[in-house]
Design an enzyme around this catalytic site. Structure first.
Site, PDB file in Angstrom:
ATOM      1  N   HIS A   1      -1.853  -0.069  -9.981  1.00  0.00           N
ATOM      2  CA  HIS A   1      -2.414  -1.032  -9.015  1.00  0.00           C
ATOM      3  C   HIS A   1      -2.971  -2.258  -9.731  1.00  0.00           C
ATOM      4  CE1 HIS A   1      -4.334  -1.356  -4.742  1.00  0.00           C
ATOM      5  NE2 HIS A   1      -4.050  -2.557  -5.226  1.00  0.00           N
TER       6      HIS A   1
ATOM      7  N   ARG B   1       0.842  -1.188   0.000  1.00  0.00           N
ATOM      8  CA  ARG B   1       0.000   0.000   0.000  1.00  0.00           C
ATOM      9  C   ARG B   1       0.880   1.241   0.000  1.00  0.00           C
ATOM     10  NH1 ARG B   1      -3.427  -2.995  -1.490  1.00  0.00           N
ATOM     11  NH2 ARG B   1      -5.504  -3.359  -0.622  1.00  0.00           N
TER      12      ARG B   1
ATOM     13  N   GLU C   1      -4.699   7.121  -5.210  1.00  0.00           N
ATOM     14  CA  GLU C   1      -4.911   6.332  -6.436  1.00  0.00           C
ATOM     15  C   GLU C   1      -6.254   6.715  -7.061  1.00  0.00           C
ATOM     16  OE1 GLU C   1      -2.504   2.393  -4.697  1.00  0.00           O
ATOM     17  OE2 GLU C   1      -4.467   2.170  -5.686  1.00  0.00           O
TER      18      GLU C   1
HETATM   19  C1  8YV Z   1      -7.558  -5.134  -5.298  1.00  0.00           C
HETATM   20  C2  8YV Z   1      -5.681  -5.363  -3.770  1.00  0.00           C
HETATM   21  O1  8YV Z   1      -7.904  -5.322  -6.568  1.00  0.00           O
HETATM   22  O2  8YV Z   1      -6.719  -7.284  -3.002  1.00  0.00           O
HETATM   23  C3  8YV Z   1      -6.118  -6.264  -2.694  1.00  0.00           C
HETATM   24  O3  8YV Z   1      -5.863  -5.959  -1.507  1.00  0.00           O
HETATM   25  O4  8YV Z   1      -4.973  -4.440  -3.539  1.00  0.00           O
HETATM   26  C4  8YV Z   1      -6.173  -5.593  -5.121  1.00  0.00           C
HETATM   27  O5  8YV Z   1      -6.160  -6.943  -5.426  1.00  0.00           O
HETATM   28  C5  8YV Z   1      -7.775  -3.728  -4.972  1.00  0.00           C
HETATM   29  O6  8YV Z   1      -7.735  -3.551  -3.632  1.00  0.00           O
HETATM   30  C6  8YV Z   1      -9.117  -3.356  -5.409  1.00  0.00           C
HETATM   31  O7  8YV Z   1      -9.073  -2.159  -5.816  1.00  0.00           O
END
Ligand code: 8YV
Length: 322
Positions: free
Chosen positions: A286, A238, A267
């Site tokens: 992402h 993150r 983001e």
């Molecule tokens: C997601 C991610 O697609 O699963 C997670 O924690 O970061 C990604 O796989 C994202 O969070 C969705 O926007």
């Protein structure tokens, strides 16, 4: 079985949406879209279930959803959810661990290769018509095989990454985890270490840990000062785990060779962000889990979780709120 009302606040593949509609009434409203925001907030008072991701929920919002029983996140990460407020209201939070592990590990190792071998620079050199003679030292990259990979966060994704590095690229692995954990690799291929020791020894530092109050800003000036000169940082966790100003300073001082970033403080990344077009940053939107197979598997699991809770069954993956 009683029909409930479910708020779907992120696009779902048709077949998965139909599974919910077969059992419950559905409201489609994505609060990130200006034209649907009001509908999203209006729906809160009527719903027993919510399914979506990438939108921060808070206690105030939960107060507007008095009959909410379950939030099913189409993600493994849960940093956008108010865990204590959910627990206090007896609302179940579900997520999608496991189904995205290998895809994210693939992407992260791809970033290790792309940054170190400068794949984007070299592709752009050809695309821009600048390949006029054999490449020279100006275009050279750096080897990946045999270099030391440091993994901060050693859960499913960290271990999958370690397998790729140790078994596929002959890389010694050093990992740092909150709790003691087996390496999952043959003896001698990986060892646990403290964060500073990892930063001092690693040629590549890959972040795959959750964002919590304890990890927010973890990689700042001190951490960069510990890093090996010429190291490469990969953030697949993150954005707020890395202090972006300190990252730019480490790159511009030459201490850090390059960085691969799939996540950011904000983001989508704002156009005026100095991270967006920095010559030694590979910035991705992402996409860790963004494959057809994996996003479908995540949607299937998130719908399973939602339907199971609304049927009064135990979900496949509830996030522990205690
Ligand atoms: C997601 C991610 O697609 O699963 C997670 O924690 O970061 C990604 O796989 C994202 O969070 C969705 O926007």
């Amino acid at each position: 079985m009683s029909r409930h009302t479910v708020l779907v606040y992120r696009d779902l593949p048709g077949p998965q949406l139909a599974r919910i509609q077969a059992e419950h009434d559905v409201i489609l409203a994505d609060p990130r879209r200006e034209d649907q925001r009001e509908a999203f907030f209006r729906a809160l008072g009527r719903v027993q279930g919510m399914i979506g991701s990438s939108f921060r929920l808070d206690a105030t919002l939960l107060d507007r959803a008095p009959s909410l029983r379950v939030v099913s996140s189409i993600s493994v990460g849960v940093d956008v959810y108010p865990l204590a407020a959910l627990r206090e209201r007896g609302i179940v939070l579900c997520h999608t661990p496991g189904v995205l592990t290998e895809s994210v590990a693939d992407l992260l190792f791809g970033m290790v290769l792309a940054t170190s071998r400068r794949l984007c620079d070299m592709a752009n050199l050809v695309r821009d018509g600048r390949w006029r003679q054999n490449v020279g030292p100006e275009e050279y990259g750096w080897d990946v095989h045999g270099k030391t990979l440091g993994i901060v966060g050693y859960g499913r994704i960290g271990q999958a990454l370690a397998r790729r590095a140790a078994l596929g690229f002959g890389m010694p692995v050093i990992y740092h985890a909150r709790r003691p954990v087996e390496s999952g690799l043959p003896p001698g291929m990986a060892r646990a270490a403290g964060l500073d020791a990892l930063l001092e020894a690693a040629d590549f530092v890959v972040l795959v840990l959750p964002l919590t109050e304890a990890t927010r800003g973890l990689i700042g000036p001190e951490a960069f000062a510990h890093m090996k000169p010429g190291a490469i940082l990969i953030n697949g966790a993150r954005g707020p785990i890395v202090q972006e100003r300190a990252l730019l300073d480490a790159l511009d001082s030459g201490r850090l060779r390059a960085a691969g970033l799939d996540v950011f403080d904000v983001e989508p990344l704002p156009l005026d962000s100095p991270l967006r077009d920095h010559p030694r940053i590979l910035a991705l939107p992402h996409v860790g889990s963004a494959t057809h197979e994996t996003r479908t598997a995540m949607a299937v699991m998130a719908v399973d979780n939602l339907l199971q809770v609304l049927r009064g069954e135990a979900p496949a993956a509830a996030y522990p709120l205690d």
